[in-house]
Enzyme design. Structure first.
Site, mmCIF file in Angstrom:
data_model
loop_
_atom_site.group_PDB
_atom_site.id
_atom_site.type_symbol
_atom_site.label_atom_id
_atom_site.label_comp_id
_atom_site.label_asym_id
_atom_site.label_seq_id
_atom_site.Cartn_x
_atom_site.Cartn_y
_atom_site.Cartn_z
ATOM 1 N N HIS A 19 0.833 -1.213 0.000
ATOM 2 C CA HIS A 19 0.000 0.000 0.000
ATOM 3 C C HIS A 19 0.870 1.268 0.000
ATOM 4 C CE1 HIS A 19 -3.449 -2.584 0.998
ATOM 5 N NE2 HIS A 19 -2.646 -3.155 1.871
ATOM 6 N N SER A 54 16.149 21.091 -15.924
ATOM 7 C CA SER A 54 15.042 22.024 -16.106
ATOM 8 C C SER A 54 15.557 23.282 -16.786
ATOM 9 C CB SER A 54 14.443 22.380 -14.738
ATOM 10 O OG SER A 54 13.608 23.509 -14.832
ATOM 11 N N LYS A 112 17.424 20.946 -10.667
ATOM 12 C CA LYS A 112 16.636 19.754 -10.986
ATOM 13 C C LYS A 112 17.448 18.700 -11.745
ATOM 14 C CE LYS A 112 12.744 19.156 -10.754
ATOM 15 N NZ LYS A 112 11.736 19.663 -11.703
ATOM 16 N N GLU A 165 10.268 8.012 -16.717
ATOM 17 C CA GLU A 165 8.950 8.627 -16.870
ATOM 18 C C GLU A 165 8.370 8.335 -18.251
ATOM 19 O OE1 GLU A 165 9.394 12.448 -13.850
ATOM 20 O OE2 GLU A 165 9.563 12.755 -15.999
#
Length: 458
Positions: free
Chosen positions: A156, A277, A283, A290
């Site tokens: 979970h 970024s 970043k 992704e």
């Protein structure tokens, strides 16, 4: 030259129809498979005395010439010639004259395209199996280096029990092993030959379908000509297997994304597989996992598209079936690209064992072991479960972890607690104790690695 099928027509094809129905924009990917099938077919025609050896040799020379041009990217395909089969046949006739028209004896574009796709998908399935094995090798390498690296195991997305990092990544090894098994098993159905089924009913020529199948390395011949030209189960199966595999890739990618975040900080992906970024210089974005996660939708879509396409088609061939190729090509390209990126990304990934160990010591994931501790000492497990729940609640209220509590505090909840409780709660002991078959115990993980190597290198 007019259309190769134009004898029955009195008007030329409307240009919009020509452009809309043409498949050469995508089925040119089957060019080399089309020539391979034609070479086998013409050998069979000569063997069966349907054409002469001289005609066979002329056609073979012409096909090899066209093959060389295709391999050198020296062929200009025509929309007017509709598909790869008509384009190559027209090129052949231009190359060797009218005898090139004899190549199509005893077959149809219906069995020809089916043969091409069987050949293409066999080649790509074998290539994808090799790519899967490279991903498995990378996972196995990380496992061997991190048997005693301990991280929180989750259910979970809540911390559950500490486990070996090797055990975690090996879970993906076995997912890909099943994917590979499915691909290997699918080759049994890909390796059926439709060649010689012709349009739908077979042919009056005395052809030898088994001979052409043997020349192409097929294991079986479709026993029913209607089925041979209309079957796309083998593509559906490939798309289904691909959908399962991209699910596994997506789940692994999701974990890499989570683990590489500052909130987890369990791994660091190599700079080669990340981007920055345009506005935030600090970043480091996990763009590759992704995008691997994002590609899942298009592969699912390709499967659903073909299922929907086929569900209402009567036998045998219908023009709708032209739509069977782009989804297959797209899935092959997407899956090959994903696997080719995943292997080196996993191989170069830095595992932050210290951060994982710190996380394990700052949670309550060893609580189950206290229940087991009391159960071994004679307390019924369900009662022990309740006692430990109260201890965890007490520790949370105190702002401490289970290893921080004193023996006196433990004994407030049960007199069965003794000083050895601290050894039982140590993360290393918690993991090592789970030594049942397939468990996360270090001994079992070594056994699992040995088994994985046998599967991978057998």
């Amino acid at each position: 030259m007019s259309k190769l099928w134009g004898g029955r027509f009195t008007k030329p094809t409307n240009q919009l129809v020509e452009e809309y129905t043409s498949s050469i924009g995508f089925d040119q990917k089957l060019a080399l498979q089309d020539i391979k099938g034609s070479l086998a077919h013409v050998e069979m025609l000569a063997h069966c005395d349907i054409i002469s050896n001289e005609e066979k040799n002329q056609i073979i020379r012409g096909l090899h010439t066209i093959q060389g041009k295709i391999e050198n990217d020296d062929v200009e395909y025509s929309v007017a010639d509709e598909d790869i089969h008509m384009n190559i046949e027209k090129l052949l006739i231009e190359e060797i004259g009218p005898v090139g028209g004899k190549l199509h004896t005893g077959r149809s574009r219906n069995d020809q395209v089916a043969t091409d796709m069987h050949l293409y998908l066999r080649e790509k399935t074998e290539a994808i199996i090799e790519l899967v094995e490279k991903v498995q090798t990378a996972l196995l390498g990380q496992a061997e280096s991190n048997v005693e690296t301990i991280l929180p195991g989750y259910t979970h997305l809540q911390r559950a029990q500490p486990i070996s990092f090797a055990h975690h990544v090996l879970a993906y090894f076995w997912m890909f092993e099943r994917d590979k098994d499915r691909l290997q098993d699918s080759l049994k159905r890909i390796n059926w030959s439709p060649l010689g089924a012709a349009a739908l009913a077979g042919t009056p020529y005395p052809i030898d379908r088994q001979m052409s199948a043997d020349l192409l390395g097929f294991e079986k011949v479709y026993p029913n000509s209607l089925d041979a030209v209309s079957d796309r189960d083998f593509i559906l199966e490939f798309l289904s297997i691909s959908s399962i595999m991209i699910t596994h890739i997506s789940r692994l990618s999701e974990e890499l994304i989570l683990w590489s975040s500052e909130e987890f900080n369990f791994v660091e992906l190599d700079d080669e597989f990340c981007t920055g970024s345009s506005i935030m210089p600090q970043k480091k974005n996990p763009d590759v996992p992704e995008l691997l996660r994002g590609k899942t939708g298009r592969i699912y879509g390709n499967l659903m598209g073909l299922l929907t396409l086929l569900k209402g088609l009567p036998l045998a061939y219908n023009k709708d079936m032209q739509e069977d190729k782009e989804g297959m090509f797209d899935t092959v390209d997407t899956l090959e690209g994903a696997l080719a990126l995943l292997a080196p990304m996993l191989d170069s990934m830095e595992v932050k064992a210290g951060e994982m160990k710190k996380a394990v010591k700052e949670d309550y994931s060893n609580a189950t072991d206290i229940a087991d501790y009391l159960a071994v000492k004679g307390m019924p497990f369900r009662q022990a479960h309740e006692v430990i729940g109260k201890i965890v609640l007490y520790a949370i209220q105190e702002g401490r972890y289970l290893l921080d509590l004193s023996i006196e505090e433990y004994q407030q909840f049960s007199e069965l607690f003794e000083d050895d409780i601290y050894d039982k709660l140590a993360p290393e002991h918690v993991v090592a104790a789970r030594n049942s078959e397939g468990g996360t115990g270090f001994e079992q993980v070594h056994v699992q690695i040995k088994t994985a190597k046998e599967h991978l290198y057998e």
